[in-house]
Design a protein around this motif. Structure first.
Motif, PDB file in Angstrom:
ATOM      1  N   ASP A  94     -37.979 -14.015  55.699  1.00  0.00           N
ATOM      2  CA  ASP A  94     -38.935 -14.489  56.700  1.00  0.00           C
ATOM      3  C   ASP A  94     -40.259 -13.751  56.499  1.00  0.00           C
ATOM      4  O   ASP A  94     -40.286 -12.534  56.342  1.00  0.00           O
ATOM      5  N   LEU A  95     -41.338 -14.505  56.524  1.00  0.00           N
ATOM      6  CA  LEU A  95     -42.665 -13.949  56.260  1.00  0.00           C
ATOM      7  C   LEU A  95     -43.489 -13.836  57.538  1.00  0.00           C
ATOM      8  O   LEU A  95     -43.535 -14.763  58.344  1.00  0.00           O
ATOM      9  N   LEU A 149     -43.653 -17.751  58.439  1.00  0.00           N
ATOM     10  CA  LEU A 149     -42.968 -18.782  57.669  1.00  0.00           C
ATOM     11  C   LEU A 149     -41.514 -18.368  57.529  1.00  0.00           C
ATOM     12  O   LEU A 149     -41.216 -17.235  57.112  1.00  0.00           O
ATOM     13  N   VAL A 150     -40.609 -19.284  57.886  1.00  0.00           N
ATOM     14  CA  VAL A 150     -39.189 -18.948  57.821  1.00  0.00           C
ATOM     15  C   VAL A 150     -38.705 -18.965  56.384  1.00  0.00           C
ATOM     16  O   VAL A 150     -39.237 -19.688  55.520  1.00  0.00           O
ATOM     17  N   ALA A 151     -37.696 -18.170  56.095  1.00  0.00           N
ATOM     18  CA  ALA A 151     -37.081 -18.154  54.774  1.00  0.00           C
ATOM     19  C   ALA A 151     -36.573 -19.548  54.418  1.00  0.00           C
ATOM     20  O   ALA A 151     -36.071 -20.282  55.276  1.00  0.00           O
ATOM     21  N   GLY A 152     -36.722 -19.921  53.152  1.00  0.00           N
ATOM     22  CA  GLY A 152     -36.212 -21.199  52.673  1.00  0.00           C
ATOM     23  C   GLY A 152     -37.187 -22.356  52.793  1.00  0.00           C
ATOM     24  O   GLY A 152     -36.862 -23.470  52.356  1.00  0.00           O
ATOM     25  N   ALA A 184     -48.606  -8.677  54.101  1.00  0.00           N
ATOM     26  CA  ALA A 184     -47.416  -9.532  54.094  1.00  0.00           C
ATOM     27  C   ALA A 184     -46.184  -8.694  54.416  1.00  0.00           C
ATOM     28  O   ALA A 184     -45.915  -7.693  53.743  1.00  0.00           O
ATOM     29  N   LEU A 185     -45.459  -9.115  55.446  1.00  0.00           N
ATOM     30  CA  LEU A 185     -44.223  -8.442  55.843  1.00  0.00           C
ATOM     31  C   LEU A 185     -43.056  -9.387  55.616  1.00  0.00           C
ATOM     32  O   LEU A 185     -43.119 -10.566  56.011  1.00  0.00           O
ATOM     33  N   GLY A 186     -42.000  -8.900  54.980  1.00  0.00           N
ATOM     34  CA  GLY A 186     -40.838  -9.728  54.711  1.00  0.00           C
ATOM     35  C   GLY A 186     -39.564  -9.121  55.270  1.00  0.00           C
ATOM     36  O   GLY A 186     -39.360  -7.909  55.199  1.00  0.00           O
TER      37      GLY A 186
END
Length: 235
Positions: free
Chosen positions: A98-99, A163-166, A183-185
């Motif tokens: 997730d971003l 932005l959600v993963a995938g 940017a954080l993940g």
């Protein structure tokens, strides 16, 4: 510095001052998170900063700040002043995490991708991107798709988006301008990093090009100066 610390900085509206300090610390060789937030100053190289930049295939310079298991924080810098890495697939990709992205300066257009699985007249193949210490393994999958650009969102200085993963997307810098983001993940188990690419591209390996100390310092100083001279709102 920890992932949650950076989230708290964003929530508290002090991202600009925090980033000025962090980038100054990298440029001058101080410890991570150090450095003042004053005006332009010379850079002495990232001695002791523990940060080594990378030319990313998506077109930016990455300054990695935090890695805690599945959590990570980087500063991404798009600039015409530095050579860019070449992508062997395309700019359309999805993350296994997730971003949360915060724009420090410039503009970023987040273009959502419409991806439809099909074996009849596909436009792209889906590639799995597996990162290793020596670079990325780009592995073609049996999955073929039809791709079209979808909804585009434009974000400017001080904006934060998620932005959600995938979710397939691409990050576009309008008119090849200058921009930087934090940017954080947060990794999601069971998901992989994917990219869309040509249908016939075979399995291959891409070496991630690390910046040397001087290049890392120049990238950090360029971003710090650009942020200092911008009219970025606080946060």
């Amino acid at each position: 510095m920890r992932y949650q610390d950076v989230l708290d900085v964003l929530a508290g509206g002090s991202a600009r001052e925090w980033a000025l300090g962090v980038l100054g610390g990298i440029a001058e060789g101080g410890p991570r998170g150090s450095g003042g937030s004053g005006g332009p100053r010379g850079s002495g190289g990232p001695r002791g900063s523990g940060v080594r930049g990378v030319r990313h295939p998506l077109g930016f310079l990455c300054l990695p700040l935090v890695r805690e298991g599945d959590l990570g924080v980087c500063v991404h810098v798009w600039t015409a002043s530095a050579r860019r890495a070449r992508s062997t697939t395309s700019q359309v990709h999805c993350h296994s995490w997730d971003l949360v992205s915060h724009v420090l300066y410039g503009q970023v257009r987040n273009v959502h991708a419409v991806v439809t699985d099909t074996t009849r007249s596909p436009t792209h193949r889906v590639f799995e991107v597996v990162s290793t210490p020596s670079g990325d393994v780009i592995r073609p999958t049996p999955r073929t798709v039809a791709y079209a650009p979808g909804r585009a969102e434009l974000f400017g200085p001080g904006d934060t988006y998620t932005l959600v993963a995938g979710a397939f997307h691409s990050s576009v810098i309008p008119e090849d301008g200058e921009a930087a983001t934090v940017a954080l993940g947060r990794g999601r188990p069971g998901l992989g990093d994917l990219s869309l690419g040509p249908l016939t591209t075979p399995l291959h390996h891409v070496r991630r090009e690390r910046l040397d100390d001087a290049e890392t310092a120049r990238a950090a100083e360029l971003a710090r100066r650009s942020l200092w001279t911008s009219n970025t709102p606080d946060g």
